[in-house]
Design a protein around this motif. Structure first.
Motif, PDB file in Angstrom:
ATOM      1  N   ALA A  12     -49.331  -4.027  13.724  1.00 63.15           N
ATOM      2  CA  ALA A  12     -50.665  -3.642  14.198  1.00 63.15           C
ATOM      3  C   ALA A  12     -51.130  -2.393  13.458  1.00 63.15           C
ATOM      4  O   ALA A  12     -52.276  -2.293  13.031  1.00 63.15           O
ATOM      5  N   SER A  13     -50.213  -1.438  13.270  1.00 59.91           N
ATOM      6  CA  SER A  13     -50.555  -0.193  12.584  1.00 59.91           C
ATOM      7  C   SER A  13     -49.300   0.378  11.938  1.00 59.91           C
ATOM      8  O   SER A  13     -48.210   0.292  12.509  1.00 59.91           O
ATOM      9  N   LEU A  14     -49.473   0.923  10.760  1.00 59.47           N
ATOM     10  CA  LEU A  14     -48.407   1.622  10.037  1.00 59.47           C
ATOM     11  C   LEU A  14     -49.013   2.868   9.410  1.00 59.47           C
ATOM     12  O   LEU A  14     -50.200   2.881   9.095  1.00 59.47           O
ATOM     13  N   PRO A  15     -48.193   3.883   9.164  1.00 61.67           N
ATOM     14  CA  PRO A  15     -48.715   4.986   8.369  1.00 61.67           C
ATOM     15  C   PRO A  15     -49.144   4.481   6.988  1.00 61.67           C
ATOM     16  O   PRO A  15     -50.234   4.766   6.527  1.00 61.67           O
ATOM     17  N   SER A  16     -48.271   3.678   6.328  1.00 56.82           N
ATOM     18  CA  SER A  16     -48.562   3.179   4.988  1.00 56.82           C
ATOM     19  C   SER A  16     -47.738   1.927   4.732  1.00 56.82           C
ATOM     20  O   SER A  16     -46.520   1.944   4.906  1.00 56.82           O
ATOM     21  N   THR A  17     -48.386   0.856   4.295  1.00 55.43           N
ATOM     22  CA  THR A  17     -47.633  -0.357   3.941  1.00 55.43           C
ATOM     23  C   THR A  17     -46.748  -0.079   2.727  1.00 55.43           C
ATOM     24  O   THR A  17     -45.642  -0.606   2.634  1.00 55.43           O
ATOM     25  N   SER A  18     -47.196   0.761   1.821  1.00 58.93           N
ATOM     26  CA  SER A  18     -46.388   1.105   0.645  1.00 58.93           C
ATOM     27  C   SER A  18     -45.114   1.841   1.043  1.00 58.93           C
ATOM     28  O   SER A  18     -44.037   1.556   0.515  1.00 58.93           O
ATOM     29  N   ASP A  19     -45.232   2.792   1.957  1.00 55.36           N
ATOM     30  CA  ASP A  19     -44.047   3.521   2.413  1.00 55.36           C
ATOM     31  C   ASP A  19     -43.042   2.580   3.063  1.00 55.36           C
ATOM     32  O   ASP A  19     -41.833   2.700   2.855  1.00 55.36           O
ATOM     33  N   ARG A  20     -43.515   1.604   3.835  1.00 58.78           N
ATOM     34  CA  ARG A  20     -42.622   0.633   4.465  1.00 58.78           C
ATOM     35  C   ARG A  20     -41.959  -0.243   3.406  1.00 58.78           C
ATOM     36  O   ARG A  20     -40.750  -0.496   3.482  1.00 58.78           O
ATOM     37  N   ALA A  21     -42.706  -0.684   2.402  1.00 55.18           N
ATOM     38  CA  ALA A  21     -42.134  -1.497   1.330  1.00 55.18           C
ATOM     39  C   ALA A  21     -41.076  -0.707   0.548  1.00 55.18           C
ATOM     40  O   ALA A  21     -40.024  -1.251   0.198  1.00 55.18           O
TER      41      ALA A  21
END
Length: 71
Positions: A12-21
């Motif tokens: 639903a929400s993340l700080p950053s999809t790049s950081d998660r990847a």
């Protein structure tokens, strides 16, 4: 042609999809993973530029192990 299986994470929400990847890559995720979020609270683009990431759009980062996918 070999079949490679990956996965899709949806948030639903993340700080950053790049950081998660990046975190998934560091943990050894593979051969591919897509990280989707309906909103980002700390999204950024090239050169560290920040942008608004309100709900209602698609925010996506893809982690790809090119050697594994090409095999």
């Amino acid at each position: 042609m070999s079949q490679t299986h990956g996965r899709i994470e949806r948030h639903a929400s993340l700080p950053s999809t790049s950081d998660r990847a990046i975190a998934l890559a560091e943990a050894g995720e593979g051969p591919w993973c897509a990280v989707l979020a309906e909103a980002q609270t700390a999204g950024r683009g090239r050169h560290g530029r920040r942008w608004q990431s309100p709900p209602g759009n698609l925010y996506l980062s893809v982690l790809l192990d090119a050697q594994a996918v090409a095999a």
